[in-house]
Motif scaffolding. Structure first.
Motif, PDB file in Angstrom:
ATOM      1  N   ARG A  37       0.829  -1.203   0.000  1.00 18.98           N
ATOM      2  CA  ARG A  37       0.000   0.000   0.000  1.00 18.98           C
ATOM      3  C   ARG A  37       0.860   1.248   0.000  1.00 18.98           C
ATOM      4  O   ARG A  37       0.552   2.238  -0.635  1.00 18.98           O
ATOM      5  CB  ARG A  37      -0.923  -0.005   1.221  1.00 18.98           C
ATOM      6  CG  ARG A  37      -2.017  -1.057   1.150  1.00 18.98           C
ATOM      7  CD  ARG A  37      -2.961  -0.943   2.328  1.00 18.98           C
ATOM      8  NE  ARG A  37      -3.965  -1.986   2.281  1.00 18.98           N
ATOM      9  CZ  ARG A  37      -5.106  -1.870   1.621  1.00 18.98           C
ATOM     10  NH1 ARG A  37      -5.356  -0.767   0.954  1.00 18.98           N
ATOM     11  NH2 ARG A  37      -5.980  -2.853   1.610  1.00 18.98           N
ATOM     12  N   ARG A  41       0.718   3.310  -4.015  1.00 17.37           N
ATOM     13  CA  ARG A  41      -0.343   4.303  -4.018  1.00 17.37           C
ATOM     14  C   ARG A  41       0.051   5.485  -4.886  1.00 17.37           C
ATOM     15  O   ARG A  41       1.026   6.167  -4.627  1.00 17.37           O
ATOM     16  CB  ARG A  41      -0.633   4.774  -2.597  1.00 17.37           C
ATOM     17  CG  ARG A  41      -1.833   5.724  -2.520  1.00 17.37           C
ATOM     18  CD  ARG A  41      -2.050   6.225  -1.105  1.00 17.37           C
ATOM     19  NE  ARG A  41      -2.310   5.126  -0.201  1.00 17.37           N
ATOM     20  CZ  ARG A  41      -1.528   4.842   0.832  1.00 17.37           C
ATOM     21  NH1 ARG A  41      -0.449   5.548   1.057  1.00 17.37           N
ATOM     22  NH2 ARG A  41      -1.825   3.840   1.625  1.00 17.37           N
ATOM     23  N   SER A  44      -2.934  11.148  -5.882  1.00 16.65           N
ATOM     24  CA  SER A  44      -4.300  11.269  -6.383  1.00 16.65           C
ATOM     25  C   SER A  44      -4.577  12.674  -6.887  1.00 16.65           C
ATOM     26  O   SER A  44      -4.007  13.649  -6.431  1.00 16.65           O
ATOM     27  CB  SER A  44      -5.289  10.921  -5.272  1.00 16.65           C
ATOM     28  OG  SER A  44      -5.156  11.819  -4.189  1.00 16.65           O
ATOM     29  N   GLY A 142      -6.976  -0.314 -15.515  1.00 14.86           N
ATOM     30  CA  GLY A 142      -6.659  -0.162 -14.106  1.00 14.86           C
ATOM     31  C   GLY A 142      -5.713  -1.251 -13.657  1.00 14.86           C
ATOM     32  O   GLY A 142      -5.379  -2.170 -14.425  1.00 14.86           O
ATOM     33  N   ASN A 145      -5.961  -7.125  -9.968  1.00 11.74           N
ATOM     34  CA  ASN A 145      -6.246  -7.523  -8.591  1.00 11.74           C
ATOM     35  C   ASN A 145      -5.063  -8.234  -7.951  1.00 11.74           C
ATOM     36  O   ASN A 145      -5.056  -8.483  -6.748  1.00 11.74           O
ATOM     37  CB  ASN A 145      -7.470  -8.440  -8.547  1.00 11.74           C
ATOM     38  CG  ASN A 145      -8.757  -7.688  -8.821  1.00 11.74           C
ATOM     39  OD1 ASN A 145      -8.855  -6.499  -8.531  1.00 11.74           O
ATOM     40  ND2 ASN A 145      -9.737  -8.375  -9.384  1.00 11.74           N
ATOM     41  N   ASN A 150      -5.799  -4.952  -4.061  1.00 14.27           N
ATOM     42  CA  ASN A 150      -7.169  -5.194  -4.520  1.00 14.27           C
ATOM     43  C   ASN A 150      -7.557  -4.347  -5.727  1.00 14.27           C
ATOM     44  O   ASN A 150      -8.667  -3.839  -5.826  1.00 14.27           O
ATOM     45  CB  ASN A 150      -8.157  -4.947  -3.373  1.00 14.27           C
ATOM     46  CG  ASN A 150      -7.931  -5.905  -2.220  1.00 14.27           C
ATOM     47  OD1 ASN A 150      -7.668  -7.091  -2.434  1.00 14.27           O
ATOM     48  ND2 ASN A 150      -8.011  -5.391  -1.002  1.00 14.27           N
ATOM     49  N   ASN A 152      -6.535  -1.431  -6.592  1.00 17.09           N
ATOM     50  CA  ASN A 152      -6.506   0.013  -6.393  1.00 17.09           C
ATOM     51  C   ASN A 152      -5.079   0.533  -6.556  1.00 17.09           C
ATOM     52  O   ASN A 152      -4.132  -0.229  -6.667  1.00 17.09           O
ATOM     53  CB  ASN A 152      -7.025   0.371  -4.999  1.00 17.09           C
ATOM     54  CG  ASN A 152      -8.469  -0.036  -4.810  1.00 17.09           C
ATOM     55  OD1 ASN A 152      -9.307   0.241  -5.665  1.00 17.09           O
ATOM     56  ND2 ASN A 152      -8.765  -0.700  -3.703  1.00 17.09           N
TER      57      ASN A 152
END
Length: 438
Positions: A37, A41, A44, A142, A145, A150, A152
């Protein structure tokens, strides 16, 4: 491309060169890194800002098959654009188009030791970079998974495009960039191009010129720039070599770096994925006593701090008030021909007559080039006159001229005052290239 380099399987971080083909990956070398994570990431953007950016960007043109790679350019003739992967693993090139007709794609997977031939319009402006360790869903819209978060966050460990395979603009830093403006100058008859580390560095990159039969011939040791700042990819130290040129036209190299030493060029706090701390939580001092990973992406000072001093913005927006940071000096030492900060024009921007095509090579052979420091006067002659002279040929075929450069006052990252034709040309180049930064 011939003469590929690879790390000998089981070798230490000094990057001894072996005979193992690049297409097979040594056990200890990998561009891959497990997603977490923290590391995957993406930065954004708000939905409205994201859509606003998309609406202001050009749509890539329709792809056309190239059966014969030539570069005879007229206003109606497309320009060859080739992307080659000499890295030991798959990479995912990203392509951003700001002007003209792009290659019909914003990104794709490129297997090791393979290439993709495309075309762009003669007025194309854009950039190319390599994305690493990517995992997309089946549609490419995107992250997969399988990325550990997941589906993201980011799909790639470096150069990510908001998780998309088809990039719409630039990638997430740090990235080594190849930047092009095919219609530079007041009359659009020059091409400006550069390798940029202004946003950081992730993998080695070279730009190779594809000559056109109907444009001025230019020796390959004046055009084919490389930035190799990763351990294990450097050939032995030398003042010149023949990667992407030939024996007649030796190409000037950065001559001091070794595979062992270059592993530590990135300032410790700018590493994108620094080594894990020792068990007691205390780093030895100095930091370079900790062995760094071979894949060690490096953020630029600006990308890390966003400080106006590092980014040359606000009251620091000018060559007289914005000085190179420690990162910039380190970057210039390992890649003399690359942009290291916003006002690093004179030893970073290549300017030649327009018309030829281009190949971007990831993980090239040889060493980082030192063309603009050694042959800057000769390139200025071509930029001002549009043609090569006998005097230029005499200089660029001379190995002794390259070898004597340090004695003439040369040094890594040397910057000479702007003036004359080059000063005028670089004002135009700077305007055009800054516009390419999205």
């Amino acid at each position: 491309m011939g003469g590929e380099l690879a790390l000998r399987e089981g070798s230490e971080a000094d990057g001894q060169l072996g005979t193992k083909p690049v297409g097979t990956t040594p056990n200890h070398y990998s561009l891959a890194r497990k997603h977490t994570r923290k590391h995957s990431r993406a930065r954004s953007l708000s939905g409205s800002l994201f859509m606003a950016l998309l609406l202001t960007l050009p749509t890539p043109g329709q792809a056309r098959e190239w059966k014969n790679i030539t570069a005879d350019s007229t206003p109606e003739t497309p320009i060859p654009l080739v992307v080659t992967n000499n890295c030991p693993e798959t990479i995912w090139p990203g392509i951003g188009t700001q002007n003209g007709i792009g290659p019909g794609t914003g990104g794709f997977a490129l297997d090791t030791m393979s290439r993709r031939e495309m075309w762009v319009s003669p007025n194309w402006q854009g950039r190319i970079w390599g994305r690493t360790n990517c995992s997309f869903n089946e549609e490419g819209t995107g992250p997969s998974n399988l990325n550990g978060v997941n589906g993201n966050g980011a799909a790639c460990s470096t150069g990510d495009c908001f998780g998309r395979l088809n990039c719409q603009f630039t990638g997430q830093v740090p990235t080594t960039l190849a930047e092009f403006n095919l219609i530079g100058g007041m009359d659009g008859k020059q091409t400006f191009y550069d390798i940029s580390l202004v946003d950081g560095y992730n993998i080695p990159l070279a730009i190779v010129y594809i000559p056109a039969r109907n444009t001025s011939w230019i020796p390959p040791n004046l055009t084919n720039a490389a930035c190799i700042a990763s351990a294990g990819f450097l050939s032995e130290p030398a003042k010149y070599g023949h990667a992407y040129t030939n024996a007649t036209f030796p190409i000037p190299y950065e001559a001091a770096q070794t595979n062992r030493g270059i592993a530590n060029w990135c300032p410790w706090d700018l590493q994108r994925y620094p080594p894990t701390k020792p068990g007691d939580g205390i780093y030895p001092y100095p930091d370079d006593k900790i062995q760094r990973p071979i894949f060690d992406p490096c953020l630029s000072a600006c990308a890390s701090t966003h400080d106006p001093r590092d980014c040359c913005t606000g009251k620091y927006n000018g060559p007289d008030v914005c000085e190179p940071s420690y990162y910039s000096r380190q970057a210039k030492a390992v890649c003399p021909d690359a942009y290291s900060y916003a006002f690093d024009d004179q030893t970073s921007t290549f300017i030649i007559p327009a018309g030829g095509g281009w190949e971007v090579v990831f993980c090239p052979t040889g060493r980082s080039t030192n063309i603009l420091n050694v042959f800057g006067d000769q390139l200025r002659t071509i930029a001002s006159g549009g043609q090569i002279t006998k005097e230029v040929v005499d200089v660029v075929t001379s190995k002794s001229f390259i070898e004597s450069w340090p004695a003439r006052g040369g040094g890594a990252g040397q910057v000479r005052p702007l003036g004359g034709v080059w000063g005028v040309v670089l004002v135009l180049a700077g305007t055009a290239m800054v516009a390419m930064v999205l």
